[in-house]
Design an enzyme around this catalytic site. Structure first.
Site, PDB file in Angstrom:
ATOM      1  N   TYR A  34       0.977  -1.295   0.080  1.00 53.28           N
ATOM      2  CA  TYR A  34       0.020   0.118   0.015  1.00 53.28           C
ATOM      3  C   TYR A  34       0.972   1.294   0.071  1.00 53.28           C
ATOM      4  O   TYR A  34       0.686   2.188  -0.871  1.00 53.28           O
ATOM      5  CB  TYR A  34      -1.064   0.151   1.112  1.00 53.28           C
ATOM      6  CG  TYR A  34      -1.423   1.109   1.695  1.00 53.28           C
ATOM      7  CD1 TYR A  34      -2.366   1.997   0.817  1.00 53.28           C
ATOM      8  CD2 TYR A  34      -1.331   1.643   2.880  1.00 53.28           C
ATOM      9  CE1 TYR A  34      -2.858   3.184   1.026  1.00 53.28           C
ATOM     10  CE2 TYR A  34      -1.873   3.045   3.398  1.00 53.28           C
ATOM     11  CZ  TYR A  34      -2.747   3.508   2.477  1.00 53.28           C
ATOM     12  OH  TYR A  34      -3.355   4.873   2.695  1.00 53.28           O
ATOM     13  N   LEU A  60       5.455 -10.421  -2.208  1.00 51.42           N
ATOM     14  CA  LEU A  60       3.893 -10.428  -2.044  1.00 51.42           C
ATOM     15  C   LEU A  60       3.541 -11.315  -1.058  1.00 51.42           C
ATOM     16  O   LEU A  60       2.064 -11.816  -0.953  1.00 51.42           O
ATOM     17  CB  LEU A  60       3.464 -11.186  -3.523  1.00 51.42           C
ATOM     18  CG  LEU A  60       4.009 -10.397  -4.825  1.00 51.42           C
ATOM     19  CD1 LEU A  60       3.385 -11.069  -5.790  1.00 51.42           C
ATOM     20  CD2 LEU A  60       3.801  -9.114  -4.870  1.00 51.42           C
ATOM     21  N   SER A  74       9.157   3.769  12.305  1.00 51.96           N
ATOM     22  CA  SER A  74       7.752   3.614  12.750  1.00 51.96           C
ATOM     23  C   SER A  74       7.564   4.601  14.164  1.00 51.96           C
ATOM     24  O   SER A  74       8.636   4.566  14.662  1.00 51.96           O
ATOM     25  CB  SER A  74       7.260   2.274  12.806  1.00 51.96           C
ATOM     26  OG  SER A  74       5.975   2.318  13.603  1.00 51.96           O
ATOM     27  N   TYR A  78       7.717  -5.644  16.915  1.00 46.83           N
ATOM     28  CA  TYR A  78       7.673  -4.711  15.809  1.00 46.83           C
ATOM     29  C   TYR A  78       8.270  -3.617  16.008  1.00 46.83           C
ATOM     30  O   TYR A  78       9.064  -2.962  15.055  1.00 46.83           O
ATOM     31  CB  TYR A  78       6.270  -4.478  15.155  1.00 46.83           C
ATOM     32  CG  TYR A  78       6.185  -3.497  14.262  1.00 46.83           C
ATOM     33  CD1 TYR A  78       6.725  -3.572  12.863  1.00 46.83           C
ATOM     34  CD2 TYR A  78       5.744  -2.247  14.373  1.00 46.83           C
ATOM     35  CE1 TYR A  78       6.644  -2.867  11.690  1.00 46.83           C
ATOM     36  CE2 TYR A  78       5.786  -1.177  13.451  1.00 46.83           C
ATOM     37  CZ  TYR A  78       5.920  -1.444  12.123  1.00 46.83           C
ATOM     38  OH  TYR A  78       6.024  -0.443  11.136  1.00 46.83           O
ATOM     39  N   LYS A 114      12.084  -2.177  14.268  1.00 44.53           N
ATOM     40  CA  LYS A 114      12.358  -0.826  13.705  1.00 44.53           C
ATOM     41  C   LYS A 114      13.542  -0.079  14.381  1.00 44.53           C
ATOM     42  O   LYS A 114      14.256   0.488  13.516  1.00 44.53           O
ATOM     43  CB  LYS A 114      11.013  -0.163  13.450  1.00 44.53           C
ATOM     44  CG  LYS A 114       9.910  -0.746  12.740  1.00 44.53           C
ATOM     45  CD  LYS A 114      10.565  -0.944  11.035  1.00 44.53           C
ATOM     46  CE  LYS A 114       9.540  -1.113  10.254  1.00 44.53           C
ATOM     47  NZ  LYS A 114      10.120  -1.186   8.786  1.00 44.53           N
ATOM     48  N   PHE A 152       3.621   7.852  11.256  1.00 43.74           N
ATOM     49  CA  PHE A 152       2.503   7.723  12.321  1.00 43.74           C
ATOM     50  C   PHE A 152       1.328   6.993  11.447  1.00 43.74           C
ATOM     51  O   PHE A 152       1.588   5.678  11.361  1.00 43.74           O
ATOM     52  CB  PHE A 152       2.326   8.921  12.955  1.00 43.74           C
ATOM     53  CG  PHE A 152       3.212   9.448  13.934  1.00 43.74           C
ATOM     54  CD1 PHE A 152       3.342   9.229  15.256  1.00 43.74           C
ATOM     55  CD2 PHE A 152       4.495   9.735  13.394  1.00 43.74           C
ATOM     56  CE1 PHE A 152       4.288   9.729  16.166  1.00 43.74           C
ATOM     57  CE2 PHE A 152       5.569  10.349  14.353  1.00 43.74           C
ATOM     58  CZ  PHE A 152       5.701  10.012  15.586  1.00 43.74           C
ATOM     59  N   ASN A 153       0.135   7.476  11.530  1.00 41.01           N
ATOM     60  CA  ASN A 153      -0.891   6.545  11.139  1.00 41.01           C
ATOM     61  C   ASN A 153      -1.097   7.220   9.488  1.00 41.01           C
ATOM     62  O   ASN A 153      -1.576   8.174   9.492  1.00 41.01           O
ATOM     63  CB  ASN A 153      -2.277   6.997  11.795  1.00 41.01           C
ATOM     64  CG  ASN A 153      -1.932   6.431  13.312  1.00 41.01           C
ATOM     65  OD1 ASN A 153      -2.328   5.322  13.644  1.00 41.01           O
ATOM     66  ND2 ASN A 153      -1.525   7.394  14.069  1.00 41.01           N
ATOM     67  N   HIS A 188      -5.814  -4.584  10.218  1.00 37.67           N
ATOM     68  CA  HIS A 188      -5.498  -4.090  11.345  1.00 37.67           C
ATOM     69  C   HIS A 188      -5.831  -2.723  11.618  1.00 37.67           C
ATOM     70  O   HIS A 188      -5.821  -1.987  12.569  1.00 37.67           O
ATOM     71  CB  HIS A 188      -4.299  -4.502  12.013  1.00 37.67           C
ATOM     72  CG  HIS A 188      -3.883  -5.984  11.982  1.00 37.67           C
ATOM     73  ND1 HIS A 188      -4.735  -6.935  12.739  1.00 37.67           N
ATOM     74  CD2 HIS A 188      -3.100  -6.811  10.940  1.00 37.67           C
ATOM     75  CE1 HIS A 188      -4.293  -8.143  12.574  1.00 37.67           C
ATOM     76  NE2 HIS A 188      -3.352  -8.134  11.595  1.00 37.67           N
ATOM     77  N   ASP A 198      -3.287   1.051  24.716  1.00 40.79           N
ATOM     78  CA  ASP A 198      -3.652   2.315  23.927  1.00 40.79           C
ATOM     79  C   ASP A 198      -3.479   3.367  24.692  1.00 40.79           C
ATOM     80  O   ASP A 198      -4.237   3.616  25.345  1.00 40.79           O
ATOM     81  CB  ASP A 198      -5.239   2.043  23.347  1.00 40.79           C
ATOM     82  CG  ASP A 198      -5.616   1.300  22.207  1.00 40.79           C
ATOM     83  OD1 ASP A 198      -4.255   1.021  21.475  1.00 40.79           O
ATOM     84  OD2 ASP A 198      -6.536   1.315  21.749  1.00 40.79           O
TER      85      ASP A 198
END
Length: 320
Positions: free
Chosen positions: A11, A33, A117, A141, A145, A169-170, A185, A282
């Site tokens: 993406y 892939l 990230s 993860y 990074k 970020f997002n 996710h 979170d």
């Protein structure tokens, strides 16, 4: 001569490839892939189906395509899943990066832009994250990074590698309806899939210490992100100074409730999200300063929240 984009069928990677093409820079894509899609790679771009763990393949690609630099996006990116699959995460993200750097050294390819990230920060205790904010990754993860950044820095000392790492970020939105975010996710795909299935999207926690009680995050448009990669690569190639790391952040934040309102307005689907319990880990707010990237990489928020939602929705609907 070409730049190689690892993970260029993903993406984000596919948007980076298009950004290079728009500047007239030749690109070769390497992707296994595992999460990327061959159809995301535009016609006319050389595509190699393979893994960054295959050092011999990497060296052959460098030689055949006269590669002069690498944008390294390939890797396993699911922070939550990485807790259950730490060895896989380290193999893909740490061993893979080390293998890539070894192949680059052997082929005398001395420039790299690395996809890092916000996960390196963990749960920061500051209102605005800067590049100097303490790093406390809370998943394999995020750890992988941060290790990737260390590998680049150490290789720079050893070999003179020119490098920079971009901490995302997002990332949301789409620069073209042909590319959508297929992640199972991420917030936007989860909300869109729920609406398309006739389900009600969920908000996890509405009692945080934020203006509307929902988590605040830093959302950036994928096309803006892609453009920053090209500028970083151009500066490395020109021998211009770059910082070792940059935050690609907005300096502002958007709450989950605001996202939901924007989705309802853009899609025309009137819904009230379902309130669900908080998810463990979170934080209430993560927002980063992009001032350093603005200074060096022409980084800026060229897209509004409505642009982000509308472009993502159009791409998701085009995907069927």
């Amino acid at each position: 001569m070409s730049w190689m984009v690892t993970g260029g069928a993903g993406y984000i990677g596919a948007h980076v490839v298009r950004a290079f093409q728009a500047k007239g820079i030749d690109v070769v894509v390497l992707d296994d892939l595992s999460s990327g899609r061959r159809g995301f790679v535009t016609d006319g771009v050389d595509f190699v189906h393979g893994s960054i763990l295959d050092g011999a393949l990497l060296e052959s690609v460098f030689a055949r395509h006269d590669v002069r630099g690498v944008v390294h996006l390939a890797g396993f990116k699911y922070a939550g899943v990485s807790v259950q699959r730490p060895l896989h995460t380290y193999q893909q993200n740490v061993t893979g990066t080390a293998t890539l750097l070894a192949a680059m050294e052997a082929a005398k390819v001395a420039r790299i832009v690395f996809s890092s990230s916000a996960a390196v920060y963990g749960t920061p205790d500051v209102d605005l994250v800067t590049e100097e904010t303490a790093k406390h990754p809370q998943s394999p993860y995020g750890e992988s990074k941060l290790i990737g950044e260390w590998l680049l820095a150490d290789q720079a000392v050893a070999t003179g590698l020119a490098h920079t790492s971009l901490r995302y970020f997002n990332v949301v939105g789409s620069g073209t309806p042909e590319i959508f975010d297929p992640s199972p996710h991420n917030l936007f795909p989860l909300v869109f899939d729920a609406l398309l299935d006739g389900r009600t999207p969920k908000v996890y926690g509405d009692d945080y210490a934020t203006p509307d009680g929902t988590c605040v995050r830093d959302y950036i448009h994928v096309a803006d992100l892609a453009a920053a990669h090209v500028v970083a690569a151009e500066r490395l190639e020109a021998g211009e100074p770059v910082a070792p790391v940059y935050n690609l952040g907005s300096g502002d934040g958007v709450s989950v409730a605001e996202i939901m309102s924007a989705v309802a307005a853009v899609t025309g689907i009137d819904f009230a999200p379902e309130n669900a319990p908080r998810r463990a880990g979170d934080p209430a707010r993560i927002v980063a300063s992009g001032e350093l990237a603005a200074r060096d990489l022409d980084w800026r928020m060229r897209h509004s929240l409505e642009d982000m939602v509308r472009s993502a929705w159009e791409a998701r609907r085009a995907a069927g």
